[in-house]
Structure formats: structure tokens, C-alpha cells
Design a protein around this motif. Structure first.
Motif, mmCIF file in Angstrom:
data_model
loop_
_atom_site.group_PDB
_atom_site.id
_atom_site.type_symbol
_atom_site.label_atom_id
_atom_site.label_comp_id
_atom_site.label_asym_id
_atom_site.label_seq_id
_atom_site.Cartn_x
_atom_site.Cartn_y
_atom_site.Cartn_z
ATOM 1 N N VAL A 27 0.846 -1.191 0.000
ATOM 2 C CA VAL A 27 0.000 0.000 0.000
ATOM 3 C C VAL A 27 0.883 1.243 0.000
ATOM 4 O O VAL A 27 1.837 1.335 0.782
ATOM 5 C CB VAL A 27 -0.916 0.019 1.247
ATOM 6 C CG1 VAL A 27 -1.794 1.270 1.239
ATOM 7 C CG2 VAL A 27 -1.762 -1.238 1.320
ATOM 8 N N ASP A 28 0.560 2.192 -0.875
ATOM 9 C CA ASP A 28 1.290 3.462 -0.884
ATOM 10 C C ASP A 28 0.387 4.540 -1.461
ATOM 11 O O ASP A 28 -0.483 4.258 -2.310
ATOM 12 C CB ASP A 28 2.578 3.366 -1.700
ATOM 13 C CG ASP A 28 3.595 4.423 -1.289
ATOM 14 O OD1 ASP A 28 4.485 4.112 -0.479
ATOM 15 O OD2 ASP A 28 3.472 5.567 -1.754
ATOM 16 N N VAL A 29 0.594 5.774 -1.029
ATOM 17 C CA VAL A 29 -0.202 6.879 -1.538
ATOM 18 C C VAL A 29 0.240 7.292 -2.936
ATOM 19 O O VAL A 29 -0.520 7.908 -3.689
ATOM 20 C CB VAL A 29 -0.133 8.083 -0.571
ATOM 21 C CG1 VAL A 29 1.253 8.723 -0.603
ATOM 22 C CG2 VAL A 29 -1.210 9.111 -0.890
ATOM 23 N N SER A 30 1.466 6.951 -3.322
ATOM 24 C CA SER A 30 2.040 7.384 -4.595
ATOM 25 C C SER A 30 1.800 6.352 -5.691
ATOM 26 O O SER A 30 2.279 5.217 -5.597
ATOM 27 C CB SER A 30 3.540 7.637 -4.439
ATOM 28 O OG SER A 30 4.163 7.805 -5.687
ATOM 29 N N ALA A 31 1.103 6.753 -6.744
ATOM 30 C CA ALA A 31 0.901 5.861 -7.882
ATOM 31 C C ALA A 31 2.221 5.556 -8.580
ATOM 32 O O ALA A 31 2.454 4.438 -9.044
ATOM 33 C CB ALA A 31 -0.080 6.494 -8.879
ATOM 34 N N LYS A 32 3.113 6.550 -8.624
ATOM 35 C CA LYS A 32 4.419 6.346 -9.252
ATOM 36 C C LYS A 32 5.216 5.287 -8.497
ATOM 37 O O LYS A 32 5.860 4.427 -9.102
ATOM 38 C CB LYS A 32 5.189 7.664 -9.271
ATOM 39 C CG LYS A 32 6.574 7.557 -9.902
ATOM 40 C CD LYS A 32 7.292 8.897 -9.865
ATOM 41 C CE LYS A 32 8.711 8.771 -10.417
ATOM 42 N NZ LYS A 32 9.446 10.058 -10.339
ATOM 43 N N LEU A 76 4.019 2.822 -6.719
ATOM 44 C CA LEU A 76 3.414 1.514 -6.962
ATOM 45 C C LEU A 76 3.789 0.989 -8.345
ATOM 46 O O LEU A 76 4.022 -0.213 -8.522
ATOM 47 C CB LEU A 76 1.900 1.609 -6.819
ATOM 48 C CG LEU A 76 1.400 1.895 -5.392
ATOM 49 C CD1 LEU A 76 -0.105 2.141 -5.400
ATOM 50 C CD2 LEU A 76 1.743 0.754 -4.452
ATOM 51 N N GLN A 77 3.853 1.867 -9.326
ATOM 52 C CA GLN A 77 4.286 1.444 -10.662
ATOM 53 C C GLN A 77 5.725 0.949 -10.617
ATOM 54 O O GLN A 77 6.075 -0.051 -11.249
ATOM 55 C CB GLN A 77 4.157 2.621 -11.644
ATOM 56 C CG GLN A 77 2.723 3.009 -11.956
ATOM 57 C CD GLN A 77 2.646 4.295 -12.760
ATOM 58 O OE1 GLN A 77 3.651 4.944 -13.038
ATOM 59 N NE2 GLN A 77 1.430 4.692 -13.125
ATOM 60 N N ARG A 128 -1.984 -1.543 -3.849
ATOM 61 C CA ARG A 128 -3.172 -0.702 -3.666
ATOM 62 C C ARG A 128 -2.743 0.721 -3.339
ATOM 63 O O ARG A 128 -1.865 0.933 -2.506
ATOM 64 C CB ARG A 128 -4.030 -1.264 -2.529
ATOM 65 C CG ARG A 128 -5.295 -0.457 -2.219
ATOM 66 C CD ARG A 128 -6.048 -1.103 -1.057
ATOM 67 N NE ARG A 128 -7.274 -0.401 -0.720
ATOM 68 C CZ ARG A 128 -8.422 -0.571 -1.356
ATOM 69 N NH1 ARG A 128 -8.500 -1.440 -2.360
ATOM 70 N NH2 ARG A 128 -9.493 0.106 -0.986
ATOM 71 N N GLN A 129 -3.374 1.688 -4.003
ATOM 72 C CA GLN A 129 -3.104 3.085 -3.692
ATOM 73 C C GLN A 129 -4.045 3.537 -2.587
ATOM 74 O O GLN A 129 -5.269 3.481 -2.717
ATOM 75 C CB GLN A 129 -3.289 3.967 -4.929
ATOM 76 C CG GLN A 129 -2.876 5.419 -4.696
ATOM 77 C CD GLN A 129 -2.954 6.254 -5.965
ATOM 78 O OE1 GLN A 129 -3.510 5.804 -6.965
ATOM 79 N NE2 GLN A 129 -2.413 7.461 -5.919
ATOM 80 N N SER A 130 -3.459 3.978 -1.472
ATOM 81 C CA SER A 130 -4.259 4.414 -0.332
ATOM 82 C C SER A 130 -3.368 5.218 0.602
ATOM 83 O O SER A 130 -2.179 4.945 0.730
ATOM 84 C CB SER A 130 -4.854 3.214 0.405
ATOM 85 O OG SER A 130 -5.702 3.637 1.470
#
Length: 464
Positions: free
Chosen positions: A310-315, A317-318, A340-342
């Protein structure tokens, strides 16, 4: 110069051209598309003047089924000594002209456009991994397998007797631009030295050629150290910038500054995994997973049957997905992993019901005013049976020789706690949320200042 030449005559050394060879083969069809990607026509032999001699480019084989390009560098010792401060004995000696920085300069000069990933006629192919076989007949090979394998290459080495040099063949399915960047950085790293003075601009060269792969390489410190000729200020600068690019935890700075025998990053992950195994966790949350440093370690442990990053950053996670190679992972392995983005400061009921949650080097990135929200979302809403929290021990910072006094370990840290401050926060969380807590030091302990990393192990009920 006459005295130098006299010494060379006494040693019976002659000044002559020496040759360094590299070949690259593809079976992508039509294979002659390699010429379009490299901007070198298969029907023509071309020569280019470089600072170290003449680089010849030609195609020993060019068919639709298989295409091979060769780069042959004629090293001219006289050309090498024309720069300021050079002496003939720097380059005319008993050392063979093996692949190293001389070949790297030629690669960068001859294939600069291809290395940048540009192809006006075949832009899609330039972005596509293709089958490649790279052969370097004379290369110091001791670290070849260690450095190239994590980048997706199969490495085969044929030794030359007791020599440190070997015939090295790399086989993989890789974007051509990436393959050239790997070679550009790692050839001089394997050789262990450069034929020119290493200055501050080498950091920019390293980060440009290492873009997209160096920050996630397990031996990035070793690569950076050898590429930058062991010059500590340059190494520290490069690792700091890599940490920013990769959005990783500040452990990379810890490693660069402290240089423990086993890196602090490794010790931290090992301590987390050991604690998870002690409570027999199967379903694990990695909260604030960033680029996936812990996720990659968790995937390697089969007892963790469900891993949720889980991380707030979409970058971020990519990047984690790329480093985990999710696109090439087998179906059974892929089913174990969820990204998961959260935001950790917002309640997310989807994160409830896990055996354990890990916040590894995360809380110090949260504004102090938002810590109660994080506490609520993790310890009340998600409420796993075990929560592991690691964070820097600010008291230990004084032992880092190259960390300025009063400076935190990472530019994004909102705070760094003493051991007492961490205990006060964790004890309060445990009391308010119905957990027990114990503390584990991570890394080499100092008698007065403690360990560089501190970990709190929260448990519902009795904690072993």
C-alpha cells in the motif's frame, strides 16, 4: 618525454595499436532492424574517431533471421597522452587493453542516439525488449554474474587460464537502449578503474545511464563506488540523488555513510521478516511500501501467502510493480501480491483482517499532526494481530561521519525520534488501542547511543 621513451625501450615495449572488441546479436525478426535501432546500416562499415583511438562498426552477419554488429576499438596510446597532465607510461604498459572505460567512451560516442532510446523510424521497437546476445572476449569477469544477472541477463564466462580476464557472453531479452546503458556503466565497474580523471560530472553520467535500473539494483552501492573511482564525496552525492529518484527509505544513506559489513538495509529487512515469522504471519500488509524494497524480500519467503503493498504514490506503486517483474511473474506467484493506492492517514476498511502490518521507515515521513490519524487507520480500522514499526534513532546520527550535525537522514523526514521519544509514542499507542509492545534494536549498537534503527513490535494479547 625522451626519458619516458628511454625507459620504455629498456622494458622492450613497443607503442602500437591495441584492439578491444564487442559484438551484439539479435534474432528478432527481421533481425536487420538492429541497424535501424543503432542508426548504423548493415551494408556499410564505418569508422569513428574517438578520444582513445578509432572505433570501427561493421556487421559480420546480417540476415532476416540473425544480425550481429561488431564494435572494434583500435586503442591509440599516442592519442591517449595528448590531454593535459597525461604521461605515456599511464597507457603503454604490461596491462592488456581489455574492455573497460576505453570501450565505454566509444560506446557512448558511436551509439549515443540508440542509448537514449531514440528511433524515428522504429519508435515502438525501440521501446520493446528484444532477444540480444552480447559478447565481450576480454573482460575482467569476477563480478560479471553478480552485476548483470539482476538486470535480466544470463551470464556465461570462458576463462583465459589464470587470468582475471575472460570471454563473457550475456544473453537476455532487453530493450536495446537498456542493454547499452548496462554496458556503459558496468564495463568500467568490472574493470575497476578509468583511463581519465573522475570529476563531479561523472555523477551525472552515472545517473543518466543508470536511469530506470540502477536505483533498484541490489549492488548499487558497489556499482556507484567503483564507477566513481571510490571518491567518497561523489559517491555520497550519487546515492543521495538515487534515493530521491527511487523514492526509497533513507537506508541507502545509512549504507553509504556507515558502510557496515552487512548493510543496514539488509539487517532491517531481515529483522522485519524474522519478527513476522515469529508470530507466524501468513497475510501481510506492507504499509507505505514505496518502490517495493520490502515487498521483494517478502515475495522470496513462501510462508507469506498473501502480500499487500500500500502506498499513496501511484508512481511508487508502478515502480514496485516493475521491480517485482509482475508482468513476467508466474500466475501462482502473481496471485500472492496485491498493490493498492491508499493514504495511511485515512481509514480504509479494505485493509482489515490481515495477520500483520509493517510500517518500515514510514512514520517519520508523516507530519506529527497526522500521526493520530495514522494510529486510528492502522490500529483501529485495519487492526492486524501484529504491527511492526521501524524508524531511525536520531541519537545514532552523530556516528555518521559524513552527516552534518543537526541534519536528518533524509530530506523528506518530518522528524526523527530519540529512543525515549519513540517509546513514549509507541507505549501510548499500545495503551490506547489495546496492544502490547516490545522493542528491538536493529544494526550495530553503540553503548551510549543505541542502534541506528529502532523497531516496535505491537501485538494483540501476549507478545512473545
Amino acid at each position: 618525454m625522451p626519458s619516458t621513451l628511454n625507459r620504455l625501450r629498456k622494458r622492450r615495449l613497443s607503442i602500437r595499436l591495441s584492439h578491444v572488441l564487442l559484438t551484439m546479436t539479435t534474432t528478432h525478426q527481421p533481425a536487420t532492424d538492429l541497424g535501424h535501432l543503432l542508426h548504423k546500416h548493415p551494408d556499410r562499415a564505418q569508422s569513428f574517431t574517438t578520444s582513445s583511438g578509432v572505433a570501427h562498426v561493421f556487421y559480420p552477419k546480417a540476415t532476416n533471421e540473425e544480425c550481429t554488429i561488431a564494435l572494434l576499438l583500435e586503442v591509440d596510446p599516442i592519442a591517449l597522452v595528448r590531454g593535459p597532465g597525461s604521461t605515456l607510461t599511464q597507457y603503454v604498459n604490461d596491462r592488456p587493453y581489455a574492455a573497460g572505460s576505453l570501450l565505454t567512451v566509444a560506446l557512448g560516442s558511436v551509439f549515443r542516439t540508440a542509448m537514449n532510446g531514440r528511433s524515428d523510424s522504429y519508435p515502438e521497437l525501440a521501446r520493446t525488449p528484444i532477444p540480444l546476445v552480447v559478447r565481450v572476449p576480454a573482460l575482467p569477469h569476477r563480478l560479471a554474474d553478480r552485476l548483470f544477472t539482476p538486470l535480466g541477463w544470463d551470464v556465461a564466462i570462458t576463462g583465459h587460464g589464470d587470468s582475471r580476464y575472460g570471454d563473457v557472453t550475456l544473453t537476455g531479452t532487453v530493450k536495446l537502449s537498456d542493454a547499452l546503458k548496462h554496458l556503459y556503466v558496468l564495463l568500467p565497474v568490472l574493470d575497476g578503474g578509468k583511463h581519465y580523471w573522475v570529476a563531479a560530472d561523472e555523477v551525472d553520467k552515472l545517473l543518466k545511464a543508470g536511469d530506470g535500473w540502477l536505483a533498484s539494483h541490489p549492488d548499487k552501492e558497489l556499482i556507484t563506488t567503483r564507477y566513481l573511482a571510490r571518491k567518497r564525496p561523489l559517491i555520497t552525492s550519487a546515492l543521495e540523488r538515487l534515493a530521491d529518484v527511487d523514492e526509497v527509505e533513507p537506508e541507502e544513506l545509512d549504507n553509504a555513510l556507515a558502510e557496515p559489513k552487512i548493510s543496514l538495509a539488509v539487517q532491517r529487512k531481515e529483522a522485519v521478516i524474522k519478527a513476522l515469522k515469529e508470530v507466524r504471519a501468513k497475510r501481510v500488509l506492507d504499509l507505505g511500501c514505496g518502490g517495493g524494497a520490502l515487498l521483494r524480500a517478502l515475495v522470496g519467503e513462501p510462508e507469506f501467502t498473501e502480500i499487500h503493498g500500500v502506498d499513496v504514490s501511484a508512481k511508487a506503486l508502478q515502480e514496485a510493480a516493475r521491480k517485482l517483474h509482475l508482468d513476467r511473474m508466474g500466475e501462482r506467484q502473481r496471485e500472492r501480491i496485491t498493490l493498492r493506492q491508499s493514504a495511511l492517514t485515512y481509514a480504509d476498511p479494505e485493509l482489515a483482517g490481515y495477520d500483520a502490518a509493517v510500517l518500515m521507515e514510514v512514520v517519520e515521513h508523516v507530519d506529527p499532526s497526522r500521526l493520530p490519524a495514522l494510529e486510528h487507520s492502522v490500529f483501529t480500522v485495519a487492526r492486524p494481530a501484529t504491527v511492526l514499526v521501524t524508524t531511525p534513532n536520531v541519537e545514532y546520527n552523530a556516528l555518521f561521519d559524513m552527516l552534518p550535525e543537526g541534519q536528518m537522514r533524509h530530506s523528506d523526514h518530518r522528524f526523527e525520534w530519540t529512543r525515549q521519544e519513540f517509546r513514549e509514542w509507541a507505549d501510548g499507542v499500545a495503551e490506547r488501542r489495546g496492544y502490547t509492545v516490545r522493542y528491538v534494536p536493529i544494526g550495530p549498537e553503540d553503548a551510549e547511543r543505541g542502534a541506528p534503527t529502532q523497531m516496535a513490535v505491537f501485538g494483540l494479547g501476549e507478545v512473545n
